[in-house]
Design an enzyme around this catalytic site. Structure first.
Site, short mmCIF file in Angstrom:
data_model
loop_
_atom_site.label_atom_id
_atom_site.label_comp_id
_atom_site.label_asym_id
_atom_site.label_seq_id
_atom_site.Cartn_x
_atom_site.Cartn_y
_atom_site.Cartn_z
N ASP A 172 -15.13 10.39 9.39
CA ASP A 172 -14.09 9.40 9.11
C ASP A 172 -12.73 10.07 9.27
OD1 ASP A 172 -14.27 6.44 7.62
OD2 ASP A 172 -12.32 7.43 7.38
N ARG B 12 0.82 -1.22 0.00
CA ARG B 12 0.00 0.00 0.00
C ARG B 12 0.86 1.27 0.00
NH1 ARG B 12 -5.34 -1.25 3.66
NH2 ARG B 12 -6.12 -2.95 2.36
C1 SAM Z 1 -14.19 -0.88 7.02
S1 SAM Z 1 -14.66 0.82 7.04
C2 SAM Z 1 -16.26 0.72 7.84
C3 SAM Z 1 -17.32 1.51 7.10
C4 SAM Z 1 -18.74 1.36 7.65
N1 SAM Z 1 -18.85 1.76 9.02
C5 SAM Z 1 -19.24 -0.06 7.49
O1 SAM Z 1 -19.42 -0.76 8.48
O2 SAM Z 1 -19.44 -0.49 6.34
C6 SAM Z 1 -13.62 1.44 8.36
C7 SAM Z 1 -13.45 2.96 8.33
O3 SAM Z 1 -12.89 3.38 9.58
C8 SAM Z 1 -12.07 4.51 9.33
N2 SAM Z 1 -11.17 4.69 10.48
C9 SAM Z 1 -10.08 3.96 10.83
N3 SAM Z 1 -9.52 4.45 11.94
C10 SAM Z 1 -10.27 5.51 12.33
C11 SAM Z 1 -10.19 6.45 13.40
N4 SAM Z 1 -9.23 6.38 14.31
N5 SAM Z 1 -11.14 7.42 13.48
C12 SAM Z 1 -12.13 7.49 12.55
N6 SAM Z 1 -12.26 6.65 11.51
C13 SAM Z 1 -11.33 5.67 11.40
C14 SAM Z 1 -11.36 4.15 8.03
O4 SAM Z 1 -10.86 5.28 7.37
C15 SAM Z 1 -12.48 3.45 7.25
O5 SAM Z 1 -13.15 4.32 6.37
#
Ligand code: SAM
Length: 283
Positions: A153, A42
């Protein structure tokens, strides 16, 4: 030189440990010891696209910057953004059922109520747009109730996609027919792109927010917090502190909903267990 003729960019174990520490400290993401290849792949993309000579040059740049811009790109490159409309659809059934029952029992329609929902790791927007579709249908029967969805996010790149609200025909296949017609407009005759209609997007405010923020700054409490498929990347102490910070912002009788592969089992918190993945603030 075209990207595919560049020599391989390799990350050393020491460099990987640096990325691990940085990502854990900034985003709470716990990469574990076996993601070295994934991280290499990545970040190599980022290194190539920005024309760094390799990981050593990349870290030199990270060390020298004062505005944290590249760290934001690094977290963007590392985090997993998989999501889709109506993902774990029983959560949206639960929202619909509990919302109707709360409107009646708490008489929201008699007091100009503002329903507040937070999609706490919204990725490219499918989760908050799904929430908006569900509440839009219900609130047609209760026009005096206002609704606001905060969608946040840590990734600026993914938030930009979420705000644009444009999805390929393939992506909207998981949206049930009863919602699809109101929720999307076809963009142009020859494209396969659809955009979210204003009837749905009007509820949502997108914003950058890092769940690691020590004090959450919200002025209002939430009736529902959807925090799904992000805590799986956090270790147990981080999960516990995130849950407790969130719990301070859930209104009485409000709900916290986590992803199906996540559980608050063994974490200390004051929320009531309702059923797997669903927790409630006492009334
Ligand atoms: C797998 S996606 C989940 C999306 C949605 N909630 C779902 O369940 O389909 C995880 C998201 O968490 C965000 N993320 C990771 N660490 C984070 C943090 N410390 N604070 C806020 N968002 C975060 C990532 O950027 C990503 O977009």
């Amino acid at each position: 030189m075209p990207a595919d003729t560049l020599p391989d960019i390799e990350i050393t174990t020491e460099e990987y440990e640096r990325v691990r520490k940085l990502v854990y400290e900034r985003a709470g993401i716990n990469l574990g010891s076996n993601r070295q290849h994934l991280v290499q792949a990545r970040l190599a993309k980022r290194i190539r696209s920005e024309s760094f000579a390799g990981f050593r040059d990349y870290f030199r740049h990270l060390d020298s910057e004062t505005n944290n811009e590249e760290i934001t790109h690094l977290i963007d490159a590392i985090s997993t953004n998989t999501t889709f409309f109506f993902r774990e659809s029983d959560h949206f059934d639960f929202l619909a059922e509990s919302l109707v029952s709360r409107i009646k029992s708490e008489k929201w329609d008699e007091k100009q109520y503002t329903l507040r929902i937070w999609s706490a790791a919204c990725s490219s927007g499918e989760e908050p747009y799904t929430l908006a579709m569900v509440i839009n249908k219900i609130l047609k029967e209760y026009p005096s109730i206002n609704a606001k969805i905060l969608a946040t996010d840590i990734s600026q790149k993914i938030l930009a996609q979420a705000c644009a609200g444009q999805y390929d025909a393939q992506k909207i296949k998981s949206v049930p027919d009863e919602y699809r017609r109101h929720a999307f407009r076809h963009i142009g005759k020859s494209s396969s792109l659809y955009e979210i209609s204003p009837e749905i997007s009007k509820y949502i405010t997108f914003a950058y927010f890092n769940l690691m923020t020590p004090q959450y700054p919200f002025k209002f409490g939430f009736d529902y917090i959807f925090c799904r498929n992000v805590m799986i990347y956090f270790d147990r102490p981080t999960q516990e502190s995130v849950i407790n910070r969130m719990a301070q912002h859930i209104r009485p009788n409000g709900y916290l909903i986590v992803g199906h592969s996540e559980s608050l089992n063994g974490l200390r918190h004051k929320l009531e267990y309702v059923k797997p993945t669903i927790y409630r603030q006492k009334g």
